[in-house]
Every structure is written in C-alpha cells, then in structure tokens.
Design a protein around this motif. Structure first.
Motif, PDB file in Angstrom:
ATOM      1  N   ALA A 162       0.815  -1.326  -0.033  1.00  0.00           N
ATOM      2  CA  ALA A 162       0.185   0.024  -0.058  1.00  0.00           C
ATOM      3  C   ALA A 162       0.999   1.168   0.145  1.00  0.00           C
ATOM      4  O   ALA A 162       0.577   2.425  -0.766  1.00  0.00           O
ATOM      5  CB  ALA A 162      -0.996  -0.096   1.221  1.00  0.00           C
ATOM      6  N   ARG A 163       1.801   1.222   0.769  1.00  0.00           N
ATOM      7  CA  ARG A 163       2.769   2.459   0.886  1.00  0.00           C
ATOM      8  C   ARG A 163       3.457   2.556  -0.225  1.00  0.00           C
ATOM      9  O   ARG A 163       3.637   3.619  -1.054  1.00  0.00           O
ATOM     10  CB  ARG A 163       3.660   2.435   2.023  1.00  0.00           C
ATOM     11  N   ALA A 164       3.992   1.527  -0.927  1.00  0.00           N
ATOM     12  CA  ALA A 164       4.682   1.528  -2.128  1.00  0.00           C
ATOM     13  C   ALA A 164       3.976   1.893  -3.357  1.00  0.00           C
ATOM     14  O   ALA A 164       4.319   2.789  -4.194  1.00  0.00           O
ATOM     15  CB  ALA A 164       5.323   0.074  -2.625  1.00  0.00           C
ATOM     16  N   SER A 165       2.695   1.633  -3.473  1.00  0.00           N
ATOM     17  CA  SER A 165       1.890   1.886  -4.559  1.00  0.00           C
ATOM     18  C   SER A 165       1.521   3.480  -4.429  1.00  0.00           C
ATOM     19  O   SER A 165       1.220   4.162  -5.376  1.00  0.00           O
ATOM     20  CB  SER A 165       0.312   1.053  -4.343  1.00  0.00           C
ATOM     21  N   ALA A 166       1.416   4.114  -3.066  1.00  0.00           N
ATOM     22  CA  ALA A 166       0.838   5.365  -3.031  1.00  0.00           C
ATOM     23  C   ALA A 166       2.162   6.254  -3.055  1.00  0.00           C
ATOM     24  O   ALA A 166       2.064   7.408  -3.853  1.00  0.00           O
ATOM     25  CB  ALA A 166       0.478   5.587  -1.625  1.00  0.00           C
ATOM     26  N   TYR A 167       3.493   5.884  -3.131  1.00  0.00           N
ATOM     27  CA  TYR A 167       4.698   6.691  -3.017  1.00  0.00           C
ATOM     28  C   TYR A 167       5.706   6.238  -3.854  1.00  0.00           C
ATOM     29  O   TYR A 167       6.521   7.320  -4.150  1.00  0.00           O
ATOM     30  CB  TYR A 167       4.991   6.992  -1.514  1.00  0.00           C
ATOM     31  N   GLN A 168       5.606   4.986  -4.426  1.00  0.00           N
ATOM     32  CA  GLN A 168       6.854   4.562  -4.943  1.00  0.00           C
ATOM     33  C   GLN A 168       6.569   4.029  -6.547  1.00  0.00           C
ATOM     34  O   GLN A 168       7.405   3.728  -6.869  1.00  0.00           O
ATOM     35  CB  GLN A 168       7.716   3.637  -4.261  1.00  0.00           C
ATOM     36  N   ASP A 169       5.546   4.118  -6.950  1.00  0.00           N
ATOM     37  CA  ASP A 169       4.946   3.656  -8.331  1.00  0.00           C
ATOM     38  C   ASP A 169       5.659   4.739  -9.265  1.00  0.00           C
ATOM     39  O   ASP A 169       5.192   5.594  -9.225  1.00  0.00           O
ATOM     40  CB  ASP A 169       3.629   3.257  -8.530  1.00  0.00           C
ATOM     41  N   ARG A 170       6.661   4.421  -9.948  1.00  0.00           N
ATOM     42  CA  ARG A 170       7.297   5.278 -10.772  1.00  0.00           C
ATOM     43  C   ARG A 170       6.676   5.933 -11.792  1.00  0.00           C
ATOM     44  O   ARG A 170       6.799   7.009 -12.546  1.00  0.00           O
ATOM     45  CB  ARG A 170       8.455   4.693 -11.358  1.00  0.00           C
ATOM     46  N   ARG A 171       5.460   5.254 -12.207  1.00  0.00           N
ATOM     47  CA  ARG A 171       4.701   5.784 -13.349  1.00  0.00           C
ATOM     48  C   ARG A 171       3.766   6.995 -13.062  1.00  0.00           C
ATOM     49  O   ARG A 171       3.172   7.557 -13.699  1.00  0.00           O
ATOM     50  CB  ARG A 171       3.621   4.602 -13.731  1.00  0.00           C
ATOM     51  N   PHE A 172       3.557   7.412 -11.588  1.00  0.00           N
ATOM     52  CA  PHE A 172       2.777   8.496 -10.924  1.00  0.00           C
ATOM     53  C   PHE A 172       3.566   8.978  -9.993  1.00  0.00           C
ATOM     54  O   PHE A 172       4.603   8.631  -9.333  1.00  0.00           O
ATOM     55  CB  PHE A 172       1.539   7.807 -10.398  1.00  0.00           C
TER      56      PHE A 172
END
Length: 195
Positions: A83-93
C-alpha cells in the motif's frame, strides 16, 4: 501460500486488510515513522505468507499498483508495504497527495500461487483465455508482465488482453516466442474508499 488459505479469506479478513492499507497510507501524512501492523491483532490466515497487489485509483483513474507474485512475508505486512509502495513509489505516477485522499479507492488482491500452463501458440492462449478469465503472467528473455484478473473489466477481448500485456512487457504487439512462459492465477479481492 496454500490454495486453502487463499480460498478461505472471508469478508471480515479482507476488510482487515483494507484497514491495514488505509493505515499504511495515512501514516505517511502523520508525524513520526509509519508503524507496521501489530501481529497480535490478526488471525493465523492473515499472518501466513501470501502474495498480493495493492491498486490505488483517484477519481476512477489508476494512481498506483504494486505487488508481488511470490509469498515472502506475512500477508498483513505485505499489504502494509505494498500500500505504501503503491502510494509513493510507483514510478509511473506522482506520489499520492493529501488532497487526493477524498477521491481515493484502494483494492487489495490476494493471489493464488501462479501456475504454469502448457501453451504452444498465441492462438492457443487466446482460446484458453476465452474460457478462463484469469490473471496472466507472460515471461520471456528476462522480461515479464502481469495483469490481474480485474483487467478483464476493461480489456474484454482475449486477443486485446494479450496484446496489451505484451506491450506492457516492452514487446511488440505481435511478439511471440517458443520459449514464452505463461502463468495464470486467480485472486481474492476487496475494494473500498479511503474514507
């Protein structure tokens, strides 16, 4: 993760996972270091190692989606971290902002163990997927891409589903190889608003 624990996650357990994801995202905006889930609050199924993806949408538009196909950690920790990675580390966004939280939805997908299927051509895969709307992993020459089963809601044609997955992997739309590895999986999922 065994097929048994994958298939027996109930609504209450899935709701607990959704709460963990909300807390993981909320922790980013509060002072102090984010807290990992307190293991003593959860039952054995949620503490068993499991693979998951966490998908975030803002106003119905993808905002982040990261996960793993292999079980490395207790499911509660996997959901927290993804959840944290999807919110703050997904390089596409761009990282999620506090202003986006009111329009945020979170979807958690707990994966079954991916299974290799014996497919000798792209047409054979099209035929298989016409009858089986599963998650799909294509891998060849150190490249791979994955679509969750939920992608079928947007890409309804098996031909288009495969084509878009190949493009995601960085291949051309007509790429196919005799060494292509094809894996399928299913998910148990829950989706809910952040607030």
């Amino acid at each position: 993760m065994s097929a048994t624990s994958y298939q027996t996650l109930n609504k209450g357990e899935l709701t607990q996972l959704l709460d963990i994801a909300r807390e993981a995202i909320r922790g980013h905006f509060s002072s102090g270091l984010p807290k990992s889930p307190e293991y003593s609050l959860y039952g054995r199924k949620l503490l068993a190692p499991a693979a998951c993806f966490v998908t975030l949408e803002v106003n119905g538009q993808l905002q982040g989606c990261l996960g793993s196909t292999a079980a490395h950690s207790p499911l509660v920790l996997e959901v927290h971290n993804k959840a944290r990675a999807s919110a703050y580390q997904d390089r596409r966004f761009m990282p999620l902002t506090e202003e986006q939280l009111s329009q945020l939805t979170i979807e958690i997908s707990v994966l079954s163990t991916p299974e290799i299927i014996d497919i000798d051509s792209e047409q054979a895969l099209v035929d298989f997927l016409a009858q089986n709307k599963l998650g799909l992993i294509l891998a060849d020459n150190h490249q791979q891409a994955l679509f969750l089963p939920q992608v079928w809601k947007k890409l309804k044609s098996p031909t288009n589903f495969i084509k878009q997955l190949k493009l995601k992997a960085g291949w051309s739309a007509d790429y196919w190889s005799k060494t292509m590895t094809v894996k399928t999986f299913d998910v148990t999922s829950i989706k809910g608003k952040y607030y």
